[in-house]
Motif scaffolding. Sequence first.
Motif, PDB file in Angstrom:
ATOM      1  N   THR A  14       0.793  -1.239   0.000  1.00 38.20           N
ATOM      2  CA  THR A  14       0.000   0.000   0.000  1.00 38.20           C
ATOM      3  C   THR A  14       0.823   1.286   0.000  1.00 38.20           C
ATOM      4  OG1 THR A  14      -0.384   0.319   2.388  1.00 38.20           O
ATOM      5  CG2 THR A  14      -1.876  -1.196   1.231  1.00 38.20           C
ATOM      6  N   LEU A  15       2.131   1.191  -0.111  1.00 38.03           N
ATOM      7  CA  LEU A  15       2.965   2.390  -0.070  1.00 38.03           C
ATOM      8  C   LEU A  15       2.706   3.307  -1.258  1.00 38.03           C
ATOM      9  CD1 LEU A  15       6.310   0.761   1.106  1.00 38.03           C
ATOM     10  CD2 LEU A  15       4.631   2.009   2.480  1.00 38.03           C
ATOM     11  N   CYS A  16       2.418   2.729  -2.413  1.00 38.95           N
ATOM     12  CA  CYS A  16       2.138   3.546  -3.597  1.00 38.95           C
ATOM     13  C   CYS A  16       0.858   4.346  -3.397  1.00 38.95           C
ATOM     14  CB  CYS A  16       2.062   2.692  -4.859  1.00 38.95           C
ATOM     15  SG  CYS A  16       0.813   1.394  -4.796  1.00 38.95           S
ATOM     16  N   ASN A  17      -0.151   3.722  -2.838  1.00 38.27           N
ATOM     17  CA  ASN A  17      -1.414   4.405  -2.593  1.00 38.27           C
ATOM     18  C   ASN A  17      -1.247   5.526  -1.574  1.00 38.27           C
ATOM     19  OD1 ASN A  17      -4.093   4.251  -0.629  1.00 38.27           O
ATOM     20  ND2 ASN A  17      -4.562   4.395  -2.823  1.00 38.27           N
ATOM     21  N   MET A  18      -0.396   5.314  -0.591  1.00 39.61           N
ATOM     22  CA  MET A  18      -0.134   6.368   0.391  1.00 39.61           C
ATOM     23  C   MET A  18       0.627   7.526  -0.245  1.00 39.61           C
ATOM     24  SD  MET A  18       0.559   4.447   4.003  1.00 39.61           S
ATOM     25  CE  MET A  18       1.672   3.175   3.434  1.00 39.61           C
ATOM     26  N   ALA A  19       1.527   7.228  -1.173  1.00 36.18           N
ATOM     27  CA  ALA A  19       2.316   8.273  -1.836  1.00 36.18           C
ATOM     28  C   ALA A  19       1.510   9.017  -2.889  1.00 36.18           C
ATOM     29  CB  ALA A  19       3.564   7.665  -2.477  1.00 36.18           C
ATOM     30  N   ALA A  20       0.614   8.304  -3.569  1.00 40.30           N
ATOM     31  CA  ALA A  20      -0.106   8.899  -4.692  1.00 40.30           C
ATOM     32  C   ALA A  20      -1.505   8.296  -4.838  1.00 40.30           C
ATOM     33  CB  ALA A  20       0.697   8.707  -5.971  1.00 40.30           C
ATOM     34  N   PRO A  21      -2.420   8.645  -3.948  1.00 40.67           N
ATOM     35  CA  PRO A  21      -3.757   8.047  -3.988  1.00 40.67           C
ATOM     36  C   PRO A  21      -4.568   8.410  -5.230  1.00 40.67           C
ATOM     37  CG  PRO A  21      -3.669   9.788  -2.346  1.00 40.67           C
ATOM     38  CD  PRO A  21      -2.260   9.565  -2.832  1.00 40.67           C
ATOM     39  N   ASP A  22      -4.201   9.482  -5.911  1.00 34.12           N
ATOM     40  CA  ASP A  22      -4.903   9.846  -7.147  1.00 34.12           C
ATOM     41  C   ASP A  22      -4.434   9.015  -8.335  1.00 34.12           C
ATOM     42  OD1 ASP A  22      -6.344  11.749  -5.792  1.00 34.12           O
ATOM     43  OD2 ASP A  22      -5.021  13.401  -6.342  1.00 34.12           O
ATOM     44  N   ILE A  23      -3.343   8.279  -8.164  1.00 37.68           N
ATOM     45  CA  ILE A  23      -2.786   7.453  -9.243  1.00 37.68           C
ATOM     46  C   ILE A  23      -3.033   5.975  -8.988  1.00 37.68           C
ATOM     47  CG2 ILE A  23      -0.659   6.792 -10.456  1.00 37.68           C
ATOM     48  CD1 ILE A  23       0.466   9.565  -9.662  1.00 37.68           C
ATOM     49  N   PHE A  24      -2.905   5.550  -7.735  1.00 38.08           N
ATOM     50  CA  PHE A  24      -3.002   4.134  -7.377  1.00 38.08           C
ATOM     51  C   PHE A  24      -4.194   3.883  -6.463  1.00 38.08           C
ATOM     52  CE2 PHE A  24       1.467   5.202  -7.957  1.00 38.08           C
ATOM     53  CZ  PHE A  24       1.854   4.268  -8.910  1.00 38.08           C
ATOM     54  N   GLN A  25      -4.937   2.847  -6.761  1.00 34.24           N
ATOM     55  CA  GLN A  25      -6.002   2.368  -5.884  1.00 34.24           C
ATOM     56  C   GLN A  25      -5.665   0.923  -5.529  1.00 34.24           C
ATOM     57  OE1 GLN A  25      -8.757   4.171  -4.682  1.00 34.24           O
ATOM     58  NE2 GLN A  25      -7.516   5.838  -5.492  1.00 34.24           N
ATOM     59  N   LEU A  26      -6.356   0.405  -4.546  1.00 39.96           N
ATOM     60  CA  LEU A  26      -6.096  -0.955  -4.063  1.00 39.96           C
ATOM     61  C   LEU A  26      -7.331  -1.825  -4.272  1.00 39.96           C
ATOM     62  CD1 LEU A  26      -4.384   0.082  -0.733  1.00 39.96           C
ATOM     63  CD2 LEU A  26      -3.274  -0.471  -2.911  1.00 39.96           C
ATOM     64  N   ARG A  27      -7.099  -3.015  -4.787  1.00 39.84           N
ATOM     65  CA  ARG A  27      -8.206  -3.953  -4.996  1.00 39.84           C
ATOM     66  C   ARG A  27      -8.718  -4.432  -3.643  1.00 39.84           C
ATOM     67  NH1 ARG A  27      -5.158  -7.322  -9.509  1.00 39.84           N
ATOM     68  NH2 ARG A  27      -4.713  -8.556  -7.667  1.00 39.84           N
ATOM     69  N   GLU A  28     -10.015  -4.506  -3.513  1.00 46.53           N
ATOM     70  CA  GLU A  28     -10.619  -4.941  -2.248  1.00 46.53           C
ATOM     71  C   GLU A  28     -10.315  -6.387  -1.923  1.00 46.53           C
ATOM     72  OE1 GLU A  28     -14.622  -3.935  -1.329  1.00 46.53           O
ATOM     73  OE2 GLU A  28     -14.486  -2.045  -2.413  1.00 46.53           O
ATOM     74  N   GLU A  29     -10.246  -7.236  -2.941  1.00 50.47           N
ATOM     75  CA  GLU A  29     -10.088  -8.667  -2.680  1.00 50.47           C
ATOM     76  C   GLU A  29      -8.710  -9.049  -2.150  1.00 50.47           C
ATOM     77  OE1 GLU A  29      -9.525  -7.979  -7.115  1.00 50.47           O
ATOM     78  OE2 GLU A  29     -11.059  -7.453  -5.678  1.00 50.47           O
ATOM     79  N   ASP A  30      -7.659  -8.307  -2.542  1.00 51.14           N
ATOM     80  CA  ASP A  30      -6.324  -8.707  -2.081  1.00 51.14           C
ATOM     81  C   ASP A  30      -5.418  -7.535  -1.695  1.00 51.14           C
ATOM     82  OD1 ASP A  30      -5.705  -7.674  -4.567  1.00 51.14           O
ATOM     83  OD2 ASP A  30      -5.102  -9.580  -5.436  1.00 51.14           O
ATOM     84  N   GLY A  31      -5.892  -6.307  -1.863  1.00 53.59           N
ATOM     85  CA  GLY A  31      -5.098  -5.135  -1.495  1.00 53.59           C
ATOM     86  C   GLY A  31      -4.015  -4.776  -2.478  1.00 53.59           C
ATOM     87  N   HIS A  32      -3.953  -5.460  -3.600  1.00 50.66           N
ATOM     88  CA  HIS A  32      -2.925  -5.157  -4.606  1.00 50.66           C
ATOM     89  C   HIS A  32      -3.289  -3.885  -5.362  1.00 50.66           C
ATOM     90  CE1 HIS A  32      -1.190  -9.505  -4.810  1.00 50.66           C
ATOM     91  NE2 HIS A  32      -1.281  -9.034  -3.582  1.00 50.66           N
ATOM     92  N   ALA A  33      -2.261  -3.181  -5.777  1.00 49.47           N
ATOM     93  CA  ALA A  33      -2.446  -1.883  -6.425  1.00 49.47           C
ATOM     94  C   ALA A  33      -2.772  -2.012  -7.900  1.00 49.47           C
ATOM     95  CB  ALA A  33      -1.176  -1.056  -6.266  1.00 49.47           C
ATOM     96  N   TYR A  34      -3.493  -1.003  -8.386  1.00 53.11           N
ATOM     97  CA  TYR A  34      -3.711  -0.831  -9.814  1.00 53.11           C
ATOM     98  C   TYR A  34      -3.733   0.662 -10.112  1.00 53.11           C
ATOM     99  CZ  TYR A  34      -8.649  -0.047  -8.609  1.00 53.11           C
ATOM    100  OH  TYR A  34      -9.815   0.435  -8.075  1.00 53.11           O
ATOM    101  N   VAL A  35      -3.465   1.005 -11.349  1.00 52.47           N
ATOM    102  CA  VAL A  35      -3.364   2.408 -11.772  1.00 52.47           C
ATOM    103  C   VAL A  35      -4.731   2.881 -12.249  1.00 52.47           C
ATOM    104  CG1 VAL A  35      -2.232   3.982 -13.374  1.00 52.47           C
ATOM    105  CG2 VAL A  35      -0.963   2.049 -12.422  1.00 52.47           C
ATOM    106  N   VAL A  36      -5.108   4.095 -11.847  1.00 51.32           N
ATOM    107  CA  VAL A  36      -6.420   4.632 -12.213  1.00 51.32           C
ATOM    108  C   VAL A  36      -6.346   5.790 -13.200  1.00 51.32           C
ATOM    109  CG1 VAL A  36      -7.557   3.822 -10.121  1.00 51.32           C
ATOM    110  CG2 VAL A  36      -6.498   6.086 -10.150  1.00 51.32           C
ATOM    111  N   VAL A  37      -5.163   6.090 -13.716  1.00 52.22           N
ATOM    112  CA  VAL A  37      -5.007   7.144 -14.724  1.00 52.22           C
ATOM    113  C   VAL A  37      -4.324   6.565 -15.958  1.00 52.22           C
ATOM    114  CG1 VAL A  37      -4.915   9.021 -13.036  1.00 52.22           C
ATOM    115  CG2 VAL A  37      -2.803   7.966 -13.778  1.00 52.22           C
ATOM    116  N   ASP A  38      -4.703   7.070 -17.122  1.00 47.89           N
ATOM    117  CA  ASP A  38      -4.077   6.611 -18.363  1.00 47.89           C
ATOM    118  C   ASP A  38      -2.739   7.289 -18.604  1.00 47.89           C
ATOM    119  OD1 ASP A  38      -6.130   4.829 -19.047  1.00 47.89           O
ATOM    120  OD2 ASP A  38      -7.293   6.447 -19.956  1.00 47.89           O
TER     121      ASP A  38
END
Length: 64
Positions: A14-38
């Motif tokens: 979750t460090l990426c989400n803490m650093a840049a929550p507007d760029i990275f979100q976390l999947r509910e099922e496993d907490g893994h990150a994904y990018v939300v901007v193109d």
Amino acid sequence: MRVVVNADLCQGHTLCNMAAPDIFQLREEDGHAYVVVDELTPEQEPLARTAELGCPERAITVED
């Protein structure tokens, strides 16, 4: 410029989400990150680089 998360490497620290929550979100099922901007804006680039450098698994890549 864009950012990519390698789903095979991400362990959900979750460090990426803490650093840049507007760029990275976390999947509910496993907490893994994904990018939300193109494409990164100039303001988002330093945040994405911080997330890239802070990822313990090196799962994040910022691409030109």
